[in-house]
Design an enzyme around this catalytic site. Structure first.
Site, PDB file in Angstrom:
ATOM      1  N   TYR A  32      53.637 -41.275  87.711  1.00 16.16           N
ATOM      2  CA  TYR A  32      53.524 -42.253  88.798  1.00 16.16           C
ATOM      3  C   TYR A  32      53.880 -43.634  88.245  1.00 16.16           C
ATOM      4  O   TYR A  32      53.111 -44.584  88.273  1.00 16.16           O
ATOM      5  CB  TYR A  32      52.143 -42.244  89.451  1.00 16.16           C
ATOM      6  N   LEU A  33      55.096 -43.674  87.712  1.00 19.48           N
ATOM      7  CA  LEU A  33      55.518 -44.786  86.858  1.00 19.48           C
ATOM      8  C   LEU A  33      55.714 -46.090  87.634  1.00 19.48           C
ATOM      9  O   LEU A  33      56.113 -46.080  88.796  1.00 19.48           O
ATOM     10  CB  LEU A  33      56.829 -44.409  86.164  1.00 19.48           C
ATOM     11  N   HIS A  34      55.414 -47.177  86.955  1.00 21.24           N
ATOM     12  CA  HIS A  34      55.651 -48.512  87.509  1.00 21.24           C
ATOM     13  C   HIS A  34      56.295 -49.368  86.430  1.00 21.24           C
ATOM     14  O   HIS A  34      56.537 -48.893  85.311  1.00 21.24           O
ATOM     15  CB  HIS A  34      54.342 -49.120  88.031  1.00 21.24           C
ATOM     16  N   HIS A  37      55.051 -49.181  82.806  1.00 23.72           N
ATOM     17  CA  HIS A  37      55.558 -48.062  81.993  1.00 23.72           C
ATOM     18  C   HIS A  37      56.993 -48.339  81.547  1.00 23.72           C
ATOM     19  O   HIS A  37      57.365 -48.066  80.411  1.00 23.72           O
ATOM     20  CB  HIS A  37      55.572 -46.759  82.803  1.00 23.72           C
ATOM     21  N   GLN A  61      40.722 -35.826  79.922  1.00 24.91           N
ATOM     22  CA  GLN A  61      40.275 -37.214  79.815  1.00 24.91           C
ATOM     23  C   GLN A  61      39.637 -37.719  81.119  1.00 24.91           C
ATOM     24  O   GLN A  61      39.291 -38.880  81.230  1.00 24.91           O
ATOM     25  CB  GLN A  61      41.402 -38.133  79.347  1.00 24.91           C
ATOM     26  N   VAL A 176      51.757 -55.874  82.149  1.00 24.70           N
ATOM     27  CA  VAL A 176      52.711 -56.308  83.189  1.00 24.70           C
ATOM     28  C   VAL A 176      51.922 -56.447  84.497  1.00 24.70           C
ATOM     29  O   VAL A 176      51.140 -55.566  84.856  1.00 24.70           O
ATOM     30  CB  VAL A 176      53.868 -55.289  83.342  1.00 24.70           C
ATOM     31  N   SER A 186      48.821 -47.277  88.059  1.00 22.89           N
ATOM     32  CA  SER A 186      49.100 -46.220  89.038  1.00 22.89           C
ATOM     33  C   SER A 186      47.961 -46.138  90.055  1.00 22.89           C
ATOM     34  O   SER A 186      48.161 -45.721  91.197  1.00 22.89           O
ATOM     35  CB  SER A 186      49.249 -44.872  88.325  1.00 22.89           C
TER      36      SER A 186
HETATM   37  O1  PAF Z   1      47.408 -44.336  79.137  1.00 19.92           O
HETATM   38  C1  PAF Z   1      47.673 -43.214  79.619  1.00 19.92           C
HETATM   39  O2  PAF Z   1      48.451 -43.081  80.564  1.00 19.92           O
HETATM   40  C2  PAF Z   1      47.008 -41.982  79.048  1.00 19.92           C
HETATM   41  O3  PAF Z   1      45.709 -42.247  78.654  1.00 19.92           O
HETATM   42  C3  PAF Z   1      47.802 -41.318  77.910  1.00 19.92           C
HETATM   43  C4  PAF Z   1      47.933 -42.254  76.715  1.00 19.92           C
HETATM   44  C5  PAF Z   1      49.190 -40.941  78.413  1.00 19.92           C
HETATM   45  C6  PAF Z   1      47.100 -40.055  77.448  1.00 19.92           C
HETATM   46  O4  PAF Z   1      46.950 -39.139  78.481  1.00 19.92           O
END
Ligand code: PAF
Length: 279
Positions: A32-34, A37, A61, A176, A186
């Site tokens: 879900y890039l912005h 990223h 996580q 950013v 996201s």
């Molecule tokens: O920052 C994140 O998006 C996540 O914690 C990572 C580093 C991709 C690990 O799942």
């Protein structure tokens, strides 16, 4: 851009890249890039010859009552953004590929993982450290780039790299922000219109804190944090934590000094947002 879903295939391709003596840069993401990223990818590109990005929403996580299932996902959009950035390889594994049945090994970075976000989200950094170590072992990057929005996460990764003698250089990149100052995330997509407007107070409170230190020479963390708390609560935010800490140890400071870090997590509605700044 190659898209690889299997670890064995990725390792085979990485071996070929390594044989050509190319420097591998890596940006792990949950998709879900912005722009945040994409800024990491551009930094990785500057420091390497071959850029690998991963998209993996890492279930371990997330706590049992957290947003793993509703975490935003849009693979097609992500794919086209990464193609535009000329990423060389996208690793997009399934949960089963990363954690097959019988998976039992976890990484615990003590101390740093149990404060701030770690206190509010027990097990979160164990999940992060575990997946990042797995990804490092699979991708074998020379450098990896992490955003400072997740300041505590970046410190934990650096500690893990030191402690486990990993051959990867960690580069951190500035936060950013949207044009109104909200840190890109996201999770901003969860906010309704009113929450989205009110959430800009987070950055305003951070700017105010820096100003009051530099312009009025105020060094009391209690004074600064109380005022910040008030500003945020007045806009309907619920503070999860707010702290001024040493930039390396994350221990609360008695008197604020240049270089300390102000970190906070705030709920607007059901959405938990994090942000931070250097004093
Ligand atoms: O920052 C994140 O998006 C996540 O914690 C990572 C580093 C991709 C690990 O799942």
């Amino acid at each position: 851009m190659k898209i690889v879903k299997k670890i064995a295939e990725l390792k085979r391709l990485i071996k070929l890249v390594k044989n050509k003596k190319k420097i591998i840069g890596f940006v792990p993401t949950m998709g879900y890039l912005h722009e945040g990223h994409l800024s990491l990818i551009r930094i990785a590109r500057k420091h390497s010859d071959y850029v690998v990005c991963s998209i993996f929403v890492n279930p371990i996580q997330f706590g049992p009552n957290e947003d793993f299932n509703r975490y935003p996902r849009d693979f097609k959009r992500d794919e086209s953004l990464l193609k535009k950035e000329k990423v060389d390889l996208l690793f997009y594994p399934s949960v089963k590929e990363m954690y097959p049945e019988g998976y039992k090994t976890y990484v615990e970075v003590e101390g740093l993982s149990s404060v701030l976000c770690g206190k509010s989200r027990p097990g979160h950094f164990r999940g992060v450290a575990t997946v990042v170590l797995k990804l490092f072992n699979i991708v074998q990057p020379d450098i990896a780039v992490f955003g400072e929005k997740d300041y505590q996460q970046a410190l934990i990764i650096k500690q893990m790299v030191r402690d486990l003698n990993l051959n990867v250089k960690i580069i951190t990149a500035p936060i950013v922000r949207e044009s109104d100052g909200l840190a890109m995330s996201s999770r901003n997509t969860y906010l309704n219109t009113e929450e989205r407007v009110n959430a800009t107070i987070i950055n305003q409170a951070l700017i105010w804190a820096r100003d009051v230190f530099y312009k009025e020479n105020i060094k009391s963390p209690e004074y600064i944090l109380n005022r910040m708390r008030q500003m945020i609560e007045d806009k309907g935010g619920t503070i999860d934590y707010i702290a001024i800490v040493d930039k390396e140890t994350l221990e609360p400071v008695r008197f604020v000094k240049k270089g300390d870090r102000i970190l906070l997590a705030v709920y607007f509605g059901r959405t938990r947002l994090i942000d931070n700044t250097a004093v």
